[in-house]
Design a protein around this motif. Sequence first.
Motif, mmCIF file in Angstrom:
data_model
loop_
_atom_site.group_PDB
_atom_site.id
_atom_site.type_symbol
_atom_site.label_atom_id
_atom_site.label_comp_id
_atom_site.label_asym_id
_atom_site.label_seq_id
_atom_site.Cartn_x
_atom_site.Cartn_y
_atom_site.Cartn_z
ATOM 1 N N GLU A 332 26.169 48.083 43.988
ATOM 2 C CA GLU A 332 25.627 48.834 42.748
ATOM 3 C C GLU A 332 24.073 48.597 42.841
ATOM 4 O OE1 GLU A 332 26.988 46.259 39.795
ATOM 5 O OE2 GLU A 332 25.545 44.755 39.743
ATOM 6 N N ASP A 333 23.325 49.469 42.055
ATOM 7 C CA ASP A 333 22.030 49.548 42.147
ATOM 8 C C ASP A 333 21.434 48.865 40.531
ATOM 9 O OD1 ASP A 333 19.168 50.057 42.258
ATOM 10 O OD2 ASP A 333 19.107 52.221 42.852
ATOM 11 N N PRO A 334 20.993 47.480 40.793
ATOM 12 C CA PRO A 334 20.415 47.029 39.412
ATOM 13 C C PRO A 334 19.324 47.546 38.532
ATOM 14 C CG PRO A 334 20.952 45.144 41.035
ATOM 15 C CD PRO A 334 20.972 46.721 41.756
ATOM 16 N N ALA A 335 18.585 48.426 39.535
ATOM 17 C CA ALA A 335 17.387 48.901 38.961
ATOM 18 C C ALA A 335 17.700 50.366 38.158
ATOM 19 C CB ALA A 335 16.361 49.188 40.210
ATOM 20 N N ARG A 336 18.817 50.834 38.424
ATOM 21 C CA ARG A 336 19.339 52.018 37.919
ATOM 22 C C ARG A 336 20.587 51.715 36.922
ATOM 23 N NH1 ARG A 336 16.458 53.165 42.192
ATOM 24 N NH2 ARG A 336 14.912 55.037 42.317
ATOM 25 N N ASP A 337 20.534 51.083 35.988
ATOM 26 C CA ASP A 337 21.289 50.662 34.871
ATOM 27 C C ASP A 337 22.518 50.165 35.754
ATOM 28 O OD1 ASP A 337 22.375 50.395 32.387
ATOM 29 O OD2 ASP A 337 23.387 52.684 32.566
ATOM 30 N N TRP A 338 22.622 49.518 36.715
ATOM 31 C CA TRP A 338 23.699 48.994 37.615
ATOM 32 C C TRP A 338 24.593 49.941 37.824
ATOM 33 C CZ3 TRP A 338 22.693 43.820 37.785
ATOM 34 C CH2 TRP A 338 21.735 43.270 36.678
ATOM 35 N N GLN A 339 24.242 51.079 38.397
ATOM 36 C CA GLN A 339 24.927 52.232 38.816
ATOM 37 C C GLN A 339 25.870 51.757 39.905
ATOM 38 O OE1 GLN A 339 22.892 55.892 39.454
ATOM 39 N NE2 GLN A 339 22.283 56.117 37.316
ATOM 40 N N PRO A 340 27.081 51.945 39.890
ATOM 41 C CA PRO A 340 27.927 51.638 41.295
ATOM 42 C C PRO A 340 27.725 52.420 42.238
ATOM 43 C CG PRO A 340 29.502 51.793 39.395
ATOM 44 C CD PRO A 340 28.135 52.099 38.887
ATOM 45 N N ILE A 402 23.872 44.021 55.829
ATOM 46 C CA ILE A 402 24.747 44.919 54.838
ATOM 47 C C ILE A 402 24.237 46.448 55.234
ATOM 48 C CG2 ILE A 402 25.464 45.310 52.687
ATOM 49 C CD1 ILE A 402 24.638 42.345 52.066
ATOM 50 N N HIS A 403 24.621 47.053 55.832
ATOM 51 C CA HIS A 403 24.220 48.585 56.216
ATOM 52 C C HIS A 403 25.324 49.490 55.473
ATOM 53 C CE1 HIS A 403 22.565 46.734 60.100
ATOM 54 N NE2 HIS A 403 21.939 46.391 59.202
ATOM 55 N N GLY A 404 24.837 50.325 54.527
ATOM 56 C CA GLY A 404 25.776 51.072 53.821
ATOM 57 C C GLY A 404 25.085 51.312 52.408
ATOM 58 N N PRO A 405 26.179 51.443 51.396
ATOM 59 C CA PRO A 405 25.545 51.905 50.040
ATOM 60 C C PRO A 405 24.415 50.596 49.590
ATOM 61 C CG PRO A 405 27.882 52.223 50.312
ATOM 62 C CD PRO A 405 27.537 51.630 51.542
ATOM 63 N N VAL A 406 23.683 50.832 48.513
ATOM 64 C CA VAL A 406 22.888 50.124 48.030
ATOM 65 C C VAL A 406 23.781 48.964 47.192
ATOM 66 C CG1 VAL A 406 21.282 49.791 46.301
ATOM 67 C CG2 VAL A 406 21.049 51.812 47.368
ATOM 68 N N THR A 407 23.289 47.655 47.299
ATOM 69 C CA THR A 407 23.882 46.617 46.766
ATOM 70 C C THR A 407 23.060 45.573 45.837
ATOM 71 O OG1 THR A 407 23.247 44.885 48.319
ATOM 72 C CG2 THR A 407 25.451 46.356 48.910
ATOM 73 N N ASN A 408 23.589 44.832 45.408
ATOM 74 C CA ASN A 408 22.559 43.608 44.387
ATOM 75 C C ASN A 408 21.946 42.597 45.202
ATOM 76 O OD1 ASN A 408 24.993 42.470 44.694
ATOM 77 N ND2 ASN A 408 25.042 41.764 42.683
ATOM 78 N N ARG A 409 22.178 42.739 46.590
ATOM 79 C CA ARG A 409 21.527 41.592 47.398
ATOM 80 C C ARG A 409 20.309 41.139 47.097
ATOM 81 N NH1 ARG A 409 20.954 41.034 53.226
ATOM 82 N NH2 ARG A 409 20.309 43.233 53.266
ATOM 83 N N GLU A 410 19.219 41.982 46.756
ATOM 84 C CA GLU A 410 17.730 41.487 46.516
ATOM 85 C C GLU A 410 17.725 40.985 45.173
ATOM 86 O OE1 GLU A 410 15.361 41.300 48.647
ATOM 87 O OE2 GLU A 410 16.603 42.437 50.241
ATOM 88 N N LEU A 411 18.585 41.447 44.469
ATOM 89 C CA LEU A 411 18.643 40.831 42.999
ATOM 90 C C LEU A 411 19.163 39.425 42.973
ATOM 91 C CD1 LEU A 411 18.686 41.457 39.554
ATOM 92 C CD2 LEU A 411 21.235 41.515 39.975
ATOM 93 N N LEU A 412 20.255 39.241 43.749
ATOM 94 C CA LEU A 412 20.806 37.959 43.744
ATOM 95 C C LEU A 412 19.771 36.991 44.301
ATOM 96 C CD1 LEU A 412 24.429 38.822 45.287
ATOM 97 C CD2 LEU A 412 23.755 38.201 42.832
#
Length: 693
Positions: A332-340, A402-412
């Motif tokens: 998901e993308d936390p910066a864009r309203d947590w979009q999956p 983690i190579h692929g879709p955007v994740t919340n890794r940086e947020l974590l």
Amino acid sequence: MISTLLVANRGEIACRIFRTCRALGIATVAVYSDADADALHVREADTAVRLPGAAPADTYLRGDLVVRAALAAGADAVHPGYGFLSENAGFARAVQDAGLLWVGPPAKAIDLMASKTRAKELMAAAGVPLLAPVDPERATADDLPLLLKAAAGGGGRGMRIVRELAELPDGLTAAAAEAAAAFGDGEVFAEPYVERGRHVEVQVMADGHGGVWALGTRDCSLQRRHQKVIEEAPAPGLDDTLRGRLHDAAVAAAHAVGYQGAGTVEFLLAADGRPYFLEMNTRLQVEHPVTEAVFGLDLVALQLRIAEGEPLPTTAPPAPHGHAVEARLYAEDPARDWQPQTGTLHTFHVPDEPGLRLDTGYTDGDTIGVHYDPMLAKVVAHAPTRTEAVRLLARALERARIHGPVTNRELLVRSLRHPDFLAARLDTGFYDRHLDALTPAPAPDDPGPRLAALAAALADAAARQQAPGPGPARFGAWRNISSLPRTKRYRAEPDGTEHEAAYRTTRTGPVPETGERVIAARPDRVTLETGGTTAETDRTTAEPGGTTLETDRATTPSGGITRHFDIAVHGDKAYVDTATGSYTLTALPRFTDPTDRTEPGSLLAPMPGTVVRVADGLAEGAAVTAGQPLIWLEAMKMEHRILAPATGTLTALHAAPGLQVEVGTLLAVVQDAQTVAQDAQTVVQDVQEEPKR
């Protein structure tokens, strides 16, 4: 004894249960939807049974199909995991009526506790403190803010915060629809919403012989959309008196309903420290690994033992040791309203080191689809102290590939290193207050993205030089050498900033134009020295026979920092991993595609999903206001609102309930008031000029 176990679930929890079964010598059976035909839990099971369809309502929520699958595969027991049918008393009875062993609490206990409204009544009778329910039809401004909750399940589905009475009808509708989609039951209830409360829970384990363990506390306050993101055990900052009170209340709740198996009693701690009963989850929790780490237990093994009729091993639980922290890694993308996010997970690797644990349902090459929860994995760290566990987890996430879709890794990572988290100043409003700081735009002076783009360009150049081909053109005794500066452009994802890398290709490899020194450049790894000083001298290169082919500048480095960049390329994307962070870069064409444009005001689907409704009365020509919800899209079991980007007029509407859309699908077009006025003026002018033509 259980010989063959069917897990009525999918993803990481199915894989986690299978792991214990293998250790105990129990054969395993998976069920899978068409969307999960090649999922990891299917590959890891000894046997797998197809549930035709893709949507949860057609597959994992069909108890009749699951029971039929268990019988067909020769299973003698069923474990529900969490979510789906795990708190469905009817399913528990159906399993037992089919002659199968149910690995869970008695159906009667599920009946009493699975409905949050009935559970609160029971707890009030037992003297457990709780928040008084509010009748939504009689709610007044004095009752605000309210929290709407699904009666039949948890996990954040069917939950809404209502701060204005005018928002209550739409909130009830949305919560009921989401609850029905997730649990097959649209019942919701309302209670006061406690601002800045802490979510603290107690793990219980009960056998059929009257034994009940209270296995410590967990803090699950860091949540987004009412779903937990970071959990830890024990809950920090609780004094012994409060901890004992919570333990006693949890044990009393288990005894009150004749509970057996694993369960969790959840409490809300108000800012003044007073605890209020929230609910009892009659299943294994997502965050159970932190309790396992602290107590040195396998809770799934205990569930199986209790289901077989055995008592708990001892009267009292083992003593806890150390501290454990879990982070949920979401696509998901936390910066864009947590979009999956969806797509192919090309590479997924978390460091395997002492104190770390990974629970996941994905591996390299798997596809993240649209039908289910976007959680990729749970990463758990256990250490003697909270400080050590938090540091270990943050570093492991930072080093993960983690190579692929955007994740919340940086947020974590940023959450774990935030001063409030480090000081255990925790409450459910953490992300409401800190999200902007935790998802910052790249700093203009941050060299990381620029160096990552440079490394990607150098790796690409090295790959081109190594690729087989006809070789360089030769003219007599001379060779045509490509030594002029070259540039390659990248767009960093997901923030969209662009970076240009300039380099020259030389006989010994690519050389940056920006002063960095290349120590090594391979297609998969680049090592640069940055920040040093250099002295330059002329250097010539000659082939045997004395023919001079190239003259360049030799550099002598001094005082620089050596940095390593690992590069993996998939299509037009380069994934760059470093010791302190990772970058996803999209290679840009030299020239912009003139067709790659959308009409101003276009509302595009941010993810694949299904349109579940549009705003009442919405039609072309309707006036809309900025921020007004226009379209509701369901993806990954959550509803997502598409808002009007500006005040103006809806000039096109392509969305309709039931429409399946892909990411980027045009749903509607909103023209702001100024554009509409200009268009109207143009039309009037055209009409006035028509007779002259």
